[in-house]
Design a protein around this motif. Sequence first.
Motif, PDB file in Angstrom:
ATOM      1  N   ASP A 351       0.695  -1.149   0.090  1.00  0.00           N
ATOM      2  CA  ASP A 351      -0.043  -0.111   0.101  1.00  0.00           C
ATOM      3  C   ASP A 351       1.104   1.291  -0.028  1.00  0.00           C
ATOM      4  O   ASP A 351       2.119   1.267   0.164  1.00  0.00           O
ATOM      5  CB  ASP A 351      -0.885  -0.008   1.162  1.00  0.00           C
ATOM      6  N   ASP A 352       0.240   2.340  -0.146  1.00  0.00           N
ATOM      7  CA  ASP A 352       1.092   3.705  -0.435  1.00  0.00           C
ATOM      8  C   ASP A 352       1.275   4.351   0.845  1.00  0.00           C
ATOM      9  O   ASP A 352       2.230   5.197   0.975  1.00  0.00           O
ATOM     10  CB  ASP A 352       0.330   4.703  -1.373  1.00  0.00           C
ATOM     11  N   SER A 353       0.575   4.004   2.025  1.00  0.00           N
ATOM     12  CA  SER A 353       0.875   4.772   3.198  1.00  0.00           C
ATOM     13  C   SER A 353       0.030   4.148   4.280  1.00  0.00           C
ATOM     14  O   SER A 353      -0.858   3.481   4.359  1.00  0.00           O
ATOM     15  CB  SER A 353       0.277   6.292   3.000  1.00  0.00           C
ATOM     16  N   ILE A 354       0.529   4.365   5.772  1.00  0.00           N
ATOM     17  CA  ILE A 354      -0.223   4.274   6.680  1.00  0.00           C
ATOM     18  C   ILE A 354      -0.243   5.602   7.675  1.00  0.00           C
ATOM     19  O   ILE A 354       0.785   6.214   7.873  1.00  0.00           O
ATOM     20  CB  ILE A 354       0.478   3.148   7.712  1.00  0.00           C
ATOM     21  N   VAL A 355      -1.514   5.834   7.904  1.00  0.00           N
ATOM     22  CA  VAL A 355      -1.572   7.135   8.495  1.00  0.00           C
ATOM     23  C   VAL A 355      -1.943   6.805  10.024  1.00  0.00           C
ATOM     24  O   VAL A 355      -1.022   6.877  11.059  1.00  0.00           O
ATOM     25  CB  VAL A 355      -2.646   7.797   7.896  1.00  0.00           C
ATOM     26  N   ARG A 356      -3.107   6.659  10.215  1.00  0.00           N
ATOM     27  CA  ARG A 356      -3.729   5.999  11.689  1.00  0.00           C
ATOM     28  C   ARG A 356      -3.230   4.471  11.864  1.00  0.00           C
ATOM     29  O   ARG A 356      -3.316   4.132  13.032  1.00  0.00           O
ATOM     30  CB  ARG A 356      -4.805   6.453  12.014  1.00  0.00           C
ATOM     31  N   SER A 380       4.776   2.014   0.393  1.00  0.00           N
ATOM     32  CA  SER A 380       5.761   2.819  -0.613  1.00  0.00           C
ATOM     33  C   SER A 380       6.016   4.087  -0.266  1.00  0.00           C
ATOM     34  O   SER A 380       6.273   4.964  -1.262  1.00  0.00           O
ATOM     35  CB  SER A 380       5.026   2.628  -2.001  1.00  0.00           C
ATOM     36  N   CYS A 381       5.815   4.475   0.929  1.00  0.00           N
ATOM     37  CA  CYS A 381       6.525   5.792   1.297  1.00  0.00           C
ATOM     38  C   CYS A 381       6.919   5.463   2.863  1.00  0.00           C
ATOM     39  O   CYS A 381       6.461   4.616   3.406  1.00  0.00           O
ATOM     40  CB  CYS A 381       5.207   6.869   1.444  1.00  0.00           C
ATOM     41  N   PRO A 382       7.825   6.724   3.167  1.00  0.00           N
ATOM     42  CA  PRO A 382       8.492   6.456   4.625  1.00  0.00           C
ATOM     43  C   PRO A 382       7.510   6.626   5.627  1.00  0.00           C
ATOM     44  O   PRO A 382       6.179   7.006   5.291  1.00  0.00           O
ATOM     45  CB  PRO A 382       9.453   7.451   4.446  1.00  0.00           C
ATOM     46  N   PRO A 383       7.603   6.187   6.870  1.00  0.00           N
ATOM     47  CA  PRO A 383       6.888   6.470   7.976  1.00  0.00           C
ATOM     48  C   PRO A 383       6.362   8.116   7.976  1.00  0.00           C
ATOM     49  O   PRO A 383       7.286   8.897   8.138  1.00  0.00           O
ATOM     50  CB  PRO A 383       7.416   6.308   9.201  1.00  0.00           C
ATOM     51  N   ILE A 384       4.972   8.203   7.742  1.00  0.00           N
ATOM     52  CA  ILE A 384       4.442   9.639   8.432  1.00  0.00           C
ATOM     53  C   ILE A 384       4.289  10.161   9.730  1.00  0.00           C
ATOM     54  O   ILE A 384       3.892   9.597  10.367  1.00  0.00           O
ATOM     55  CB  ILE A 384       2.912   9.742   7.730  1.00  0.00           C
ATOM     56  N   LYS A 385       5.131  10.958   9.863  1.00  0.00           N
ATOM     57  CA  LYS A 385       5.633  11.412  11.404  1.00  0.00           C
ATOM     58  C   LYS A 385       5.427  12.864  11.743  1.00  0.00           C
ATOM     59  O   LYS A 385       5.083  13.075  13.017  1.00  0.00           O
ATOM     60  CB  LYS A 385       7.143  11.094  11.751  1.00  0.00           C
ATOM     61  N   GLU A 399      -2.002  11.706  16.327  1.00  0.00           N
ATOM     62  CA  GLU A 399      -2.881  10.766  15.658  1.00  0.00           C
ATOM     63  C   GLU A 399      -1.970   9.842  14.633  1.00  0.00           C
ATOM     64  O   GLU A 399      -2.512   8.877  13.834  1.00  0.00           O
ATOM     65  CB  GLU A 399      -3.978  11.217  14.873  1.00  0.00           C
ATOM     66  N   LEU A 400      -0.922  10.668  14.267  1.00  0.00           N
ATOM     67  CA  LEU A 400       0.024   9.546  13.410  1.00  0.00           C
ATOM     68  C   LEU A 400       0.713   8.385  14.101  1.00  0.00           C
ATOM     69  O   LEU A 400       1.480   8.491  14.936  1.00  0.00           O
ATOM     70  CB  LEU A 400       1.022  10.523  12.641  1.00  0.00           C
ATOM     71  N   ILE A 401       0.288   7.229  13.637  1.00  0.00           N
ATOM     72  CA  ILE A 401       0.739   6.131  14.226  1.00  0.00           C
ATOM     73  C   ILE A 401       2.119   5.991  14.442  1.00  0.00           C
ATOM     74  O   ILE A 401       3.026   5.454  15.372  1.00  0.00           O
ATOM     75  CB  ILE A 401       0.021   4.806  13.681  1.00  0.00           C
ATOM     76  N   ALA A 402       2.773   6.326  13.086  1.00  0.00           N
ATOM     77  CA  ALA A 402       4.599   6.418  13.090  1.00  0.00           C
ATOM     78  C   ALA A 402       5.350   7.464  13.653  1.00  0.00           C
ATOM     79  O   ALA A 402       6.301   6.949  14.152  1.00  0.00           O
ATOM     80  CB  ALA A 402       4.973   6.249  11.566  1.00  0.00           C
ATOM     81  N   ALA A 403       4.412   8.493  14.254  1.00  0.00           N
ATOM     82  CA  ALA A 403       4.841   9.265  15.082  1.00  0.00           C
ATOM     83  C   ALA A 403       5.251   8.855  16.585  1.00  0.00           C
ATOM     84  O   ALA A 403       5.783   9.670  17.328  1.00  0.00           O
ATOM     85  CB  ALA A 403       4.598  10.589  15.019  1.00  0.00           C
TER      86      ALA A 403
END
Length: 462
Positions: A351-356, A380-385, A399-403
């Motif tokens: 997938d292209d991203s994980i946000v929450r 296919s994108c780095p962790p959104i922090k 709310e950003l899970i990778a942060a």
Amino acid sequence: MIRHYCGIFGIYNHAEAARLSYFGLYALQHRGQESAGIVTWDGQKLREHRGMGLVPEVFNERHLGKELKGDIAIGHIRYSTTGASLIRNAQPFIVRYKGLEIAIAHNGNLVNTLELRRELEEQGSIFQTSIDSEVFVHLIARNLNGHTLEEAVMAACRKVKGAYALLILANNKLIAVRDPHGFRPLALGRVAGAHVFASETCAFDLLEAEFIRSLDPGEMVVIEDTKVQSYKIETEAPTRQCIFELIYFARPDSLVFGEDVYQCRKRMGQELARESAPDVDFVMPFPDSGVYSAVGFAQESGLPYEHAMIRNHYVGRTFIQPSQDMRDFSVRVKINPVKSMIKGKRICIVDDSIVRGTTIRTRVKKLRELGAREVHFRVSCPPIKFPCFYGIDFASKGELIAANHSVSEIERFIGIDSLHYITIEGLLRSVSHPENYCLACFTGDYPIPCAGGGKLCLECGC
């Protein structure tokens, strides 16, 4: 879900300007689904129609054939990242000042809106909306005394900070502007002797228009009568185009920032496979966002590519809500697994991203219930922090899970056997000019810091 701010379209010197704008906005519908609007110039005055909803819901034959007369038009579709989802905040936004009628359509977000709004209100300006785009109109009007419209627009652009692609219709003049960093895309084309502007070239394809070029960061193009002129906004800034246009937002059949979006996403999948390809039975996407990176991943890894999740393409924005006992209905109504493909299988989802992470968790849970032996996840994108302040509706940092969680913690939360995000280096190898992209949502290195005093700054902590 990640959401974008909006899309814009403009056309100059075409007898069916409103109708072509309708189809241009239709092609850009993926960029915003809350409201739509078109403004035309009939030679004497601006005509407008705006409404809440999708493009076909807002416009009908009466609007396009009778009411929106004129051979110049600009259009806008919106998803709100600033300002409430209300009809008064729908664009294009119109003002009338000293015999000049001005309509503006804006894609992006300003980061010094509160500061400028306070300053303008202290000087007597009265705001009709809660959107940052209205700030442009007041700044332009205040700079018109003793200056040309072009000079007033450039003065306004030097005052604001943030992301903007603008279309301005003032009487018989059409102006297109891209901010000095070039955060948002804006393309110039031509169809049947008319000039057209659009957020993405997929709008040109629908109209069989010729793509001429993308506007440069910090460029202003002015069309009046048969003359097309280009100006450079005086503000100098490094190019920082939004890389999420290529990862997620833009349609794969568009050219954005000089890049073929489809090929970019395939290369992201290929780079991801080089970094981490698990031993599984097949690769599958979560349709539709992960399809193109999953194709690249499968081709590079040599793993079979399957569609074990099927999307219902006929689901609208609303549907009859189920009773409480029909848990997760909103997820299931849009995407459903092929049961025969799941039981006993080792699966790699791309997938292209994980946000929450909440939607993905629900879908993985369903795969487990259907008997998936292993579930691996590749992104296919780095962790959104970090949140974005330039026109992407990312959640706040909290709310950003990778942060807030490590990769192993995210694996446990989602319920997967392994997780790998593409590295920033791998992502940048997927594009032609890696030095030109904004990576703030991954690194926290914001090209433009917040101006202070508002929600944006509370979220980023500047």
